[in-house]
Structure formats: C-alpha cells, structure tokens
Design a protein around this motif. Structure first.
Motif, PDB file in Angstrom:
ATOM      1  N   PRO A   1       0.803  -1.232   0.000  1.00  0.00           N
ATOM      2  CA  PRO A   1       0.000   0.000   0.000  1.00  0.00           C
ATOM      3  C   PRO A   1       0.831   1.275   0.000  1.00  0.00           C
ATOM      4  O   PRO A   1       0.435   2.275  -0.598  1.00  0.00           O
ATOM      5  N   LYS A   2       1.982   1.258   0.656  1.00  0.00           N
ATOM      6  CA  LYS A   2       2.770   2.478   0.801  1.00  0.00           C
ATOM      7  C   LYS A   2       3.652   2.749  -0.403  1.00  0.00           C
ATOM      8  O   LYS A   2       3.753   3.881  -0.879  1.00  0.00           O
ATOM      9  N   THR A   3       4.306   1.699  -0.925  1.00  0.00           N
ATOM     10  CA  THR A   3       5.260   1.893  -2.022  1.00  0.00           C
ATOM     11  C   THR A   3       4.678   1.570  -3.391  1.00  0.00           C
ATOM     12  O   THR A   3       5.219   2.009  -4.401  1.00  0.00           O
ATOM     13  N   GLY A   4       3.599   0.776  -3.426  1.00  0.00           N
ATOM     14  CA  GLY A   4       3.027   0.365  -4.702  1.00  0.00           C
ATOM     15  C   GLY A   4       3.777  -0.765  -5.373  1.00  0.00           C
ATOM     16  O   GLY A   4       3.397  -1.206  -6.465  1.00  0.00           O
ATOM     17  N   GLN A   5       4.833  -1.268  -4.733  1.00  0.00           N
ATOM     18  CA  GLN A   5       5.619  -2.353  -5.330  1.00  0.00           C
ATOM     19  C   GLN A   5       4.874  -3.683  -5.210  1.00  0.00           C
ATOM     20  O   GLN A   5       4.146  -3.905  -4.230  1.00  0.00           O
ATOM     21  N   PRO A   6       5.048  -4.577  -6.175  1.00  0.00           N
ATOM     22  CA  PRO A   6       4.404  -5.895  -6.071  1.00  0.00           C
ATOM     23  C   PRO A   6       4.943  -6.666  -4.867  1.00  0.00           C
ATOM     24  O   PRO A   6       6.132  -6.580  -4.532  1.00  0.00           O
TER      25      PRO A   6
END
Length: 684
Positions: free
Chosen positions: A314-319
């Motif tokens: 949620p914070k970084t958007g990374q998978p």
C-alpha cells in the motif's frame, strides 16, 4: 496428518540449557545441598493428571530414590573431599533434575490437545533424560562417596530402574488416543464428518467436558500458534483449533454470550509517534508485521488489504513477492512499552491467529466449514427460544471474528438470511450479536457483495442503526455501514437520506464509542458529492462544531471532505459557526493525524472563502506561531499545508496593509480638497 519427530520444544519461559543454574565450583556440602534441593523439588511434584501420568510418575519415583540417597549424604557427609569425577557426576545430576522438573511442568500446563499430539516427542524427551540419569549413576564412583550398604543397594536399584525399558510403553493408552485424533484430522481433511461418540470419548479423556473448558483450550492453542517459529508446527495447532471449535459446538452446544466491554480507543487522545502508526489507517499498531517490501503495517489492516485481492504494497506500490506477514517483535515491544508508560490499554487479542498471514490448512478449513454448517443448521431448526438462538448467533459471532476463511464459510452456509430475522428481535443481546456478526462478515470483500445483494440485510442493519435496542447495537450497525462503504460502488447506495440522518443522530446523542463509529462511517460516505449535500441538510457543520474538541480526528476528517465537496454553502456554514478558531486549536493541540487534516481543511476554507475566511484566521491570537510549529514538527503533508497557510496569511496581511495605506491616502487627499475649496469668512 503427519507429525515430524523432532526434539520436543518446551515453554519459552525456561532458559536454554547453557544458561541454566549450574553448581560449578560449588563443592562438598554446598554441592550436596544443591543436589538435594533439586531432587526434592522433583520428588515433591504430582504426576500429570491427564496425559503421560505413568511416565511422569515413574520419573518422579526415581527422583524420590535419589533424594533419599542424597539426604543421607547431606546428614553425614564423607570426611574426604570428593574426587573430580564425583563432583562432575553430582553437577550433571543437578542439571538433569532441573530439566526433568521443567519438562513435567510443561506437561502439566497449556493445551491438552497439543500435548496429546506431541506425545511421541515428549516421551522421547523423558526417555532421553532417564537415560542420562542412568549414565551418570553408572559413572558415579560409589566407593569414593562412602555410602553404607543400604544406600549402595539403593543406588544399584536406581541404576536398574533407569536402565529398564517400559513393557509395551508406560502410557500406551495415551499413544493410542493420539493416533485416533490424528486419524480424525486426516478424515476431516477428506471431508469426512467426525463420529460424535468418538469425539465425546476423546474429549472426556482429555477432561474437556463443557463449553468453557473447550473455549479455554482454544485460547491455549492460539497461544501455541503465536509462539511457534516452525510453520509446520503452527499448522498442526491451527488444525487442532478447528477440531476443538467444531467439537465444542457439536458436543456441548452454543456458549452463553458473555458481556464484553466496548472497545477502547484511548490511544487517540495521545500524540502517537509516527513510527507506531499503521501507514494504512494511521492508528496505533497493536500487532505490527512486515511485508516483503520491508514496510511495516498493523496485521489487521494489511490482512484486510491482501484479503481484498491486492497484491501490492500500500505504501510503495511495489508488487508483493509473497504474502507472508513477518511479526516485527522489536517494534511491538517498543509500542508495548510506550503504551505502558502512557497508561494505554494495548489489546492485540483480536489479531488473526493464522501463521505468517498464510491461508488456513486443509484440515482447519474443512473443520470451519463443518462448524459453520452445523451452527446454521441448528439456527434453522424451528421452535428455538430467543435465548437458544442468541447462543447460536453468539457462536457465529465468535467464529466470524477469527479469520477470512471463517467469514467465507459462514456466508456460504447461508447465515445472512437467518441473521436478518434476528436484527428485528426484541432480545437486546440477540440483536447485538446478530449485527456484530454481520459486521465481522463484512470485513471480507466477497461478503460485502453478499450483504448488499441479499434481500433485507442492508435494510435490517439500517433499522438497527435508526432504532436499535442498545447503543452498542447502533454503534455496530454504524461500523457495518463504514465497512460496506469501502468499495466506491456502494457509497452512493449507502448515502441514502435515512442512513445519513441516522448516523448524524447517533453522533449527536450516542455515547463516545457510538459517536466515533457514526463519525467514521460519515467520513467514508462524505467522499460522494451528493452525500455531502445530504450531510449539509442534516446539520453536519453544527455537529462538527460541537464535537471537534472531543473527537478531533473524526470531526476534522469529515469537515475536510465537506469543505472540499460542499461548495459555497459549506464555506458559508463554516463562516457562521466560526470553526476556524477551533481548527487552529486542533493544529496546536491535536494528534499528528488531526493536525494534518486541520491544516488541509483550513487551506481549502481560505482558498474558497476568500478574504473573509482569511480574516477569521488572522484574528486568532498566535496563529502564525501555530503554523510555524506544524511546519517544523508535522507530517510531510501537514508541513506542506502549513506552508500554504502561511503564504495565505501573509498575502492577506499584505493586502490589508495596502488597503489601509490606500484608505489613509484617500482620506488625506479628500481633506486637502475640502480645505482648498472652503472660503473662510471673517467677522466684520
């Protein structure tokens, strides 16, 4: 169900062997006294009463014999100093006796079902310790110790007992019982419903003879899950939880509902350190876990995020490389210390007991399906009294609180249609349990659709919100509206006038906990422009003006949404209520979350309200100092909004100065013109 045969792990409260008390360098009398104390401690213990009774009794008898021998040595110690070999043997006896005592204590506490499954490992541990006793006694130089003939014969007897192997096993009945449970777990895995008579026999042997003892057993098993580092061990315990929960309902019926206090949120009254807040909810984390990207979240919020189908951080958007949730124990300990210092109750008991956030194993899942189906079938039965129905719904409430699989199983079993009927009950406890069960079910994304589409469920929740029998029922109905409003597609449907007015009324008249539930639901619904207009009609600005000092975070969150989407009517209402001064007070004394939203709201008010709103802000004493404080210590967003406020304030001040200067120049020019055109007439 396969069980790995590895060394039995005792409770974490016992230090490792290397750190246990050692009588090294304690010679002669002190060494004998220490050995006597350890042997007497084991000899005075009672054999375990439920499992491994024969094994523990046999070991205790050996300790009694050792105690008799050592007691005689303490009374009449030898004149000569012990040899090095004798000293080493006595020291080793002390260590082995300590380990025996700790093992017996472990076997007498905790989960009985878990001890039953671990019997092969526990027996191996007992046999290993008895073997070590035999080895030490064989090495012990009896002649050097100067034992009399009777004591020498007693030592030989102890050696013989320690070297003997039990015929057919000391506790073969317990081993057979354990094998029966393992077979039952394997059958559940294959969707075979357990035989009730066999279940009754097993639980009677374990002295789990009523609903209360089964509930306590479930808690003990949940503690085992949390304490396990080995995931396969945790999976075994989770499977046993499913079995005990099913057996509890089938054998002993539903529990009597307990009166539980409303949840406390006193942490909101404090300025929570930023590192202790969950990035998703901005609330204090009670069970921090780390995901694959290295970011830390509260377990409940990130589990809900993952259960909703998201595969990114949620914070970084990374998978997310995987969905395992790793407990951040260091941070959890720091949060616990902070809460203790500030007198804040920290309750993480509601955290999910799934290990590492993974899906339940097959046994647990099938047992949960059986439990849900059984409860729903009982609830369907005719001629149920309100009290009996209440007990069944309470069991569904408890089950729906555990994990996502349980919520899915309950909904799939058809419980929603039956719960609707309970919402209109005149039985207060039944109504509370029914609406709370629906609230728990709504946490699962798939169940939100079921609730919105099943006839009568939403209307039933709304009626409880409007005219529930208790404030708790109304508050949980408001919390259900909040949960259902997370998908944007449902917010318009939930923004009905009767829902909005009911939430506003609850926020006006309810107790603090119910007010908070109502405000949280309103905050979510305020994301829709049409809903904001209905909120304005319901008097939301006056409500915020009344609550902004006591429930600052919730009130400012709603005001931010209303100002953003409410247009000039919202700005006009804010101007009339003079909320600007209270917003500045929130920026000065509120939590980080409240200060950030107060600053953002003030920026929108000043930009949309123009000079009149800027004038209200400028009239507040010390406003510039407050802005500078937020710019120095607020969150990133709060600092940016505070900087915008400072620019607005200075622009307004400069404009006021120019207007004042122009006004003064205009007055001076007017006076000069008057003097130039005026004729002064002197008296004759």
């Amino acid at each position: 169900m396969s069980v790995k045969h590895v060394a039995f792990q005792g409770k974490n409260r016992r230090p490792p062997l290397g750190q246990q008390e050692s009588p090294s360098n304690v010679y002669d009398r002190r060494l004998l006294k220490s050995l006597f104390d350890h042997s007497e401690a084991v000899a005075s213990m009672e054999p375990t009463s439920i499992l491994l009774k024969k094994t523990s009794a046999s070991v205790i008898r050996k300790a009694m014999l050792i105690s008799v021998v050592v007691e005689e040595l303490v009374r009449d110690p030898p004149v000569n100093v012990f040899s090095t070999c004798a000293i080493l043997c006595f020291e080793e006896l002390c260590v082995v006796l300590q380990r025996i005592r700790a093992l017996i204590e472990d076997c007498a506490s905790g989960s009985r079902m878990w001890r039953l499954i671990q019997i092969p490992l526990i027996l191996d541990s007992f046999h290993q310790l008895v073997g070590e006793l035999a080895m030490v006694l064989d090495i012990l130089p009896v002649d050097e110790v100067n034992l009399n003939q009777d004591l020498g014969e007693m030592v030989n007897l102890i050696r013989k007992h320690c070297s003997e192997k039990p015929v057919n096993g000391w506790d073969s009945d317990d081993v057979n019982l354990r094998n029966e449970v393992v077979r039952m777990l394997e059958n559940i895995k294959r969707k075979i419903v357990p035989d009730q008579s066999t279940l009754s026999e097993i639980f009677t042997r374990l002295k789990l003879t009523d609903s209360a003892s089964c509930s306590n057993e479930i808690q003990n098993l949940e503690n085992e899950v949390r304490s396990q580092d080995d995931e396969s061990k945790a999976e075994e315990a989770i499977a046993l939880i499913g079995l005990v929960r099913y057996s509890k309902c089938v054998l002993y019926g539903a529990s009597t509902p307990r009166i539980a206090p409303r949840r406390q949120k006193s942490a909101s009254e404090f300025n929570i350190p930023a590192d202790f807040r969950c990035p998703v909810t901005l609330d204090l984390m009670t069970d921090p876990v780390t995901v694959s990207t290295g970011q830390t979240y509260d377990r409940s919020s990130i589990a809900m995020w993952i259960d909703s189908g998201h595969a990114t951080c949620p914070k970084t958007g990374q998978p997310l490389a995987h969905k395992h949730l790793i407990p951040n124990l260091a941070l959890k300990n720091l949060i616990a210390l902070w809460c203790r210092d500030h007198g804040i109750p920290l309750d993480s008991s509601e955290s999910n007991v799934k290990h590492n956030g993974g899906h339940s194993n097959k046994v647990s899942l099938e047992a949960t399906k059986m439990t849900a189906s059984f409860l729903v079938s009982q609830l369907t039965a005719a001629s149920q009294s309100p009290e009996a129905t209440d007990r069944l719904v309470y069991e569904l409430r408890v089950l729906s609180k555990t994990d996502s699989d349980s919520r899915a199983c309950i909904a799939e079993a058809g419980a929603l249609f039956l719960l609707v009927k309970c919402l209109s009950s005149e039985h207060p406890s039944l109504q509370i349990n029914a609406v709370t069960t629906i609230l728990n079910l709504s946490i699962l994304e798939a169940n939100k659709t079921r609730i919105m589409e099943t006839d009568g469920v939403l209307n039933g929740v709304i009626e409880v919100l409007r005219s529930g029998l208790t404030w708790e029922a109304k508050g949980n109905a408001a919390a259900t509206i909040f949960s259902l409003s997370w998908p944007h597609a449902y917010r318009k449907k939930l923004g009905k006038t009767r829902i909005i007015r009911s939430l506003v009324d609850l926020a006006k008249m309810g107790p603090t906990s119910a007010k908070r539930d109502a405000l949280t639901a309103i905050s979510n619904l305020a994301g829709n422009k049409e809903t904001v207009a209905k909120l304005m009609d319901a008097g939301i600005i006056d409500l915020i003006n009344d609550l902004i000092e006591t429930l600052a975070e919730e009130a400012v969150s709603i005001l931010e949404a209303v100002v953003k989407r409410g247009g000039l009517p919202a700005i006009s209402a804010v101007h009339e209520c003079k909320i600007v001064e209270k917003l500045i007070m929130v920026m000065r004394n509120g939590t980080d979350k409240a200060r950030e939203r107060a600053a953002a709201t003030l920026v929108d008010i000043c930009r949309k309200g123009g000079s009149e709103m800027a004038a209200q802000m400028a009239e507040v004493a010390g406003v510039e100092r407050v802005i500078w404080e937020v710019m120095g210590m607020g969150s990133g967003r709060a600092r940016r909004k505070a900087a915008s406020l400072l620019r607005i304030l200075r622009t307004f001040t400069a404009e006021m100065a120019v207007d004042s200067l122009n006004a003064s120049f205009h007055e001076s020019a007017t006076l000069s013109n008057v003097l130039a055109t005026t004729r002064i007439v002197m008296p004759a």
